[in-house]
Design a protein around this motif. Structure first.
Motif, PDB file in Angstrom:
ATOM      1  N   GLU A   1     -31.580  29.557 -30.577  1.00  0.00           N
ATOM      2  CA  GLU A   1     -30.551  29.223 -29.609  1.00  0.00           C
ATOM      3  C   GLU A   1     -29.307  30.081 -29.779  1.00  0.00           C
ATOM      4  O   GLU A   1     -29.047  30.634 -30.854  1.00  0.00           O
ATOM      5  CB  GLU A   1     -30.166  27.753 -29.764  1.00  0.00           C
ATOM      6  CG  GLU A   1     -29.451  27.483 -31.087  1.00  0.00           C
ATOM      7  CD  GLU A   1     -29.122  26.019 -31.270  1.00  0.00           C
ATOM      8  OE1 GLU A   1     -29.884  25.348 -31.964  1.00  0.00           O
ATOM      9  OE2 GLU A   1     -28.096  25.584 -30.720  1.00  0.00           O
TER      10      GLU A   1
ATOM     11  N   PHE B   1     -22.079  29.344 -28.592  1.00  0.00           N
ATOM     12  CA  PHE B   1     -21.020  29.923 -27.786  1.00  0.00           C
ATOM     13  C   PHE B   1     -19.646  29.679 -28.408  1.00  0.00           C
ATOM     14  O   PHE B   1     -19.395  28.634 -28.999  1.00  0.00           O
ATOM     15  CB  PHE B   1     -21.032  29.318 -26.378  1.00  0.00           C
ATOM     16  CG  PHE B   1     -22.149  29.830 -25.515  1.00  0.00           C
ATOM     17  CD1 PHE B   1     -23.428  29.285 -25.615  1.00  0.00           C
ATOM     18  CD2 PHE B   1     -21.942  30.861 -24.613  1.00  0.00           C
ATOM     19  CE1 PHE B   1     -24.465  29.754 -24.830  1.00  0.00           C
ATOM     20  CE2 PHE B   1     -22.969  31.335 -23.820  1.00  0.00           C
ATOM     21  CZ  PHE B   1     -24.233  30.785 -23.928  1.00  0.00           C
TER      22      PHE B   1
ATOM     23  N   PHE C   1     -35.188  27.447 -22.910  1.00  0.00           N
ATOM     24  CA  PHE C   1     -34.052  26.643 -23.352  1.00  0.00           C
ATOM     25  C   PHE C   1     -33.423  25.932 -22.152  1.00  0.00           C
ATOM     26  O   PHE C   1     -33.440  26.449 -21.040  1.00  0.00           O
ATOM     27  CB  PHE C   1     -32.953  27.531 -23.964  1.00  0.00           C
ATOM     28  CG  PHE C   1     -33.399  28.416 -25.102  1.00  0.00           C
ATOM     29  CD1 PHE C   1     -33.971  29.655 -24.850  1.00  0.00           C
ATOM     30  CD2 PHE C   1     -33.225  28.020 -26.414  1.00  0.00           C
ATOM     31  CE1 PHE C   1     -34.363  30.488 -25.894  1.00  0.00           C
ATOM     32  CE2 PHE C   1     -33.615  28.843 -27.463  1.00  0.00           C
ATOM     33  CZ  PHE C   1     -34.184  30.074 -27.203  1.00  0.00           C
TER      34      PHE C   1
ATOM     35  N   TYR D   1     -29.512  24.568 -21.573  1.00  0.00           N
ATOM     36  CA  TYR D   1     -28.150  24.443 -22.079  1.00  0.00           C
ATOM     37  C   TYR D   1     -27.367  23.540 -21.131  1.00  0.00           C
ATOM     38  O   TYR D   1     -27.614  23.521 -19.919  1.00  0.00           O
ATOM     39  CB  TYR D   1     -27.466  25.810 -22.131  1.00  0.00           C
ATOM     40  CG  TYR D   1     -27.949  26.711 -23.246  1.00  0.00           C
ATOM     41  CD1 TYR D   1     -29.079  27.512 -23.081  1.00  0.00           C
ATOM     42  CD2 TYR D   1     -27.280  26.763 -24.470  1.00  0.00           C
ATOM     43  CE1 TYR D   1     -29.524  28.333 -24.112  1.00  0.00           C
ATOM     44  CE2 TYR D   1     -27.713  27.590 -25.494  1.00  0.00           C
ATOM     45  CZ  TYR D   1     -28.834  28.362 -25.305  1.00  0.00           C
ATOM     46  OH  TYR D   1     -29.272  29.174 -26.320  1.00  0.00           O
TER      47      TYR D   1
ATOM     48  N   GLN E   1     -23.310  22.420 -20.023  1.00  0.00           N
ATOM     49  CA  GLN E   1     -21.897  22.776 -20.108  1.00  0.00           C
ATOM     50  C   GLN E   1     -21.080  21.721 -19.389  1.00  0.00           C
ATOM     51  O   GLN E   1     -21.127  21.622 -18.156  1.00  0.00           O
ATOM     52  CB  GLN E   1     -21.649  24.155 -19.497  1.00  0.00           C
ATOM     53  CG  GLN E   1     -20.215  24.631 -19.648  1.00  0.00           C
ATOM     54  CD  GLN E   1     -19.993  26.018 -19.083  1.00  0.00           C
ATOM     55  OE1 GLN E   1     -20.739  26.493 -18.227  1.00  0.00           O
ATOM     56  NE2 GLN E   1     -18.953  26.698 -19.556  1.00  0.00           N
TER      57      GLN E   1
ATOM     58  N   PRO F   1     -20.993  26.246 -23.082  1.00  0.00           N
ATOM     59  CA  PRO F   1     -22.384  25.782 -23.080  1.00  0.00           C
ATOM     60  C   PRO F   1     -22.871  25.480 -24.496  1.00  0.00           C
ATOM     61  O   PRO F   1     -22.453  26.119 -25.460  1.00  0.00           O
ATOM     62  CB  PRO F   1     -23.162  26.973 -22.504  1.00  0.00           C
ATOM     63  CG  PRO F   1     -22.143  27.785 -21.781  1.00  0.00           C
ATOM     64  CD  PRO F   1     -20.861  27.601 -22.529  1.00  0.00           C
TER      65      PRO F   1
ATOM     66  N   LEU G   1     -26.671  24.057 -26.611  1.00  0.00           N
ATOM     67  CA  LEU G   1     -28.093  23.826 -26.465  1.00  0.00           C
ATOM     68  C   LEU G   1     -28.409  22.346 -26.263  1.00  0.00           C
ATOM     69  O   LEU G   1     -27.881  21.481 -26.972  1.00  0.00           O
ATOM     70  CB  LEU G   1     -28.833  24.318 -27.707  1.00  0.00           C
ATOM     71  CG  LEU G   1     -30.348  24.163 -27.653  1.00  0.00           C
ATOM     72  CD1 LEU G   1     -30.934  25.181 -26.677  1.00  0.00           C
ATOM     73  CD2 LEU G   1     -30.949  24.330 -29.038  1.00  0.00           C
TER      74      LEU G   1
ATOM     75  N   LEU H   1     -22.885  21.077 -15.885  1.00  0.00           N
ATOM     76  CA  LEU H   1     -23.631  22.240 -15.388  1.00  0.00           C
ATOM     77  C   LEU H   1     -24.784  22.478 -16.361  1.00  0.00           C
ATOM     78  O   LEU H   1     -24.566  22.505 -17.584  1.00  0.00           O
ATOM     79  CB  LEU H   1     -22.686  23.434 -15.355  1.00  0.00           C
ATOM     80  CG  LEU H   1     -23.089  24.740 -14.692  1.00  0.00           C
ATOM     81  CD1 LEU H   1     -23.584  24.537 -13.278  1.00  0.00           C
ATOM     82  CD2 LEU H   1     -21.907  25.700 -14.697  1.00  0.00           C
TER      83      LEU H   1
ATOM     84  N   TYR I   1     -28.096  24.846 -17.491  1.00  0.00           N
ATOM     85  CA  TYR I   1     -28.712  26.156 -17.377  1.00  0.00           C
ATOM     86  C   TYR I   1     -30.086  26.147 -18.041  1.00  0.00           C
ATOM     87  O   TYR I   1     -30.237  25.678 -19.166  1.00  0.00           O
ATOM     88  CB  TYR I   1     -27.899  27.212 -18.133  1.00  0.00           C
ATOM     89  CG  TYR I   1     -26.540  27.500 -17.591  1.00  0.00           C
ATOM     90  CD1 TYR I   1     -25.415  26.939 -18.181  1.00  0.00           C
ATOM     91  CD2 TYR I   1     -26.370  28.353 -16.505  1.00  0.00           C
ATOM     92  CE1 TYR I   1     -24.146  27.220 -17.698  1.00  0.00           C
ATOM     93  CE2 TYR I   1     -25.102  28.632 -16.027  1.00  0.00           C
ATOM     94  CZ  TYR I   1     -24.004  28.058 -16.615  1.00  0.00           C
ATOM     95  OH  TYR I   1     -22.758  28.337 -16.131  1.00  0.00           O
TER      96      TYR I   1
END
Lengths: 111, 112
Positions: free
Chosen positions: A99, A102, B35, B37, B39, B45, B47, B88, B90
């Motif tokens: 992963e 961020f 994956f 993700y 957010q 974002p 996991l 959000l 992804y």
């Protein structure tokens, strides 16, 4: 655990100015990424680097330069800021097939 | 090249109803990693789920997804939406290029 630090948190620039954003990670990850996120929109990859001194272009590399000075740091330069540009730049890192983590982002505003 | 397609735009649900966000992908690589993700507003974002095993359900925080290589899909599901799920989402693909490809994102809005 680890952390990703991005500096500055907020960046205000003038049209035509060259602006540099910095990212540091202490995960000891090999791969680092720069993304741009416009308000309410998705992530767009600008550059990524799979090891020190490596650079790979993403879909949005035009208008940007990047530098992977060492394993833990990855810089992004906006070569000529565009008037009224506003976006968040996100740095991320990962260890190969795993992963991405961020950073908190740098919010850019161009006057 | 590799690509990811997600449910477009905004999905609005009433609290308590099931969630399904679609994700399909294209890659020539036979062993991709997929994956999801999430957010939340004013956050970065993070996991939610990941998988590389065909036909195996993976779960986290009430969400689940199963990678189906036969249909190139990795849909995100939850049995009962909560207000705090508004975010959000992804879907992302990692293949042998070592470059992660993100979908355009799906905004989930859960209403009371």
């Amino acid at each position: 655990g680890g952390i990703i630090t991005q500096t500055p948190k907020f960046l205000i620039g003038q049209e035509g100015q060259k602006l540099t954003l910095k990212c540091q990670q202490n995960f000891n990850h090999d791969t680092m990424y720069w993304y741009r996120q416009d308000s309410g929109k998705g992530l767009r990859l600008i550059y990524y680097s799979i090891t020190e001194n490596d650079l790979q272009k993403g879909d949005l590399s035009e208008g940007y330069d990047a530098s992977r000075e060492k394993k833990s740091s990855f810089s992004l330069t906006v070569t000529s800021a565009q008037k009224n540009e506003m976006a968040v730049f996100l740095c991320a890192s990962s260890n190969g097939w795993d992963e991405q983590y961020f950073g908190p982002g740098t919010r850019l505003t161009v006057l | 090249g590799d690509s990811v397609t997600q449910t477009e735009g905004l999905v609005t649900l009433t609290e308590g109803l099931p969630v399904m966000l679609n994700c399909t992908y294209q890659t020539i690589y036979s062993n991709p990693f997929l994956f999801w993700y999430v957010q939340h507003l004013n956050e970065s974002p993070r996991l939610l789920l990941k998988s590389f095993t065909d036909n195996k359900r993976t779960e986290h925080q009430g969400f689940h997804a199963t990678l189906h290589k036969s249909s190139s899909s990795f849909h995100l599901q939850k049995s009962s939406a909560q207000l705090s799920d508004s975010a959000l989402y992804y879907c992302a693909l990692l293949s042998n290029t070592n470059k992660v490809v993100f979908g355009t994102g799906t905004r989930l809005q859960v209403l009371p």
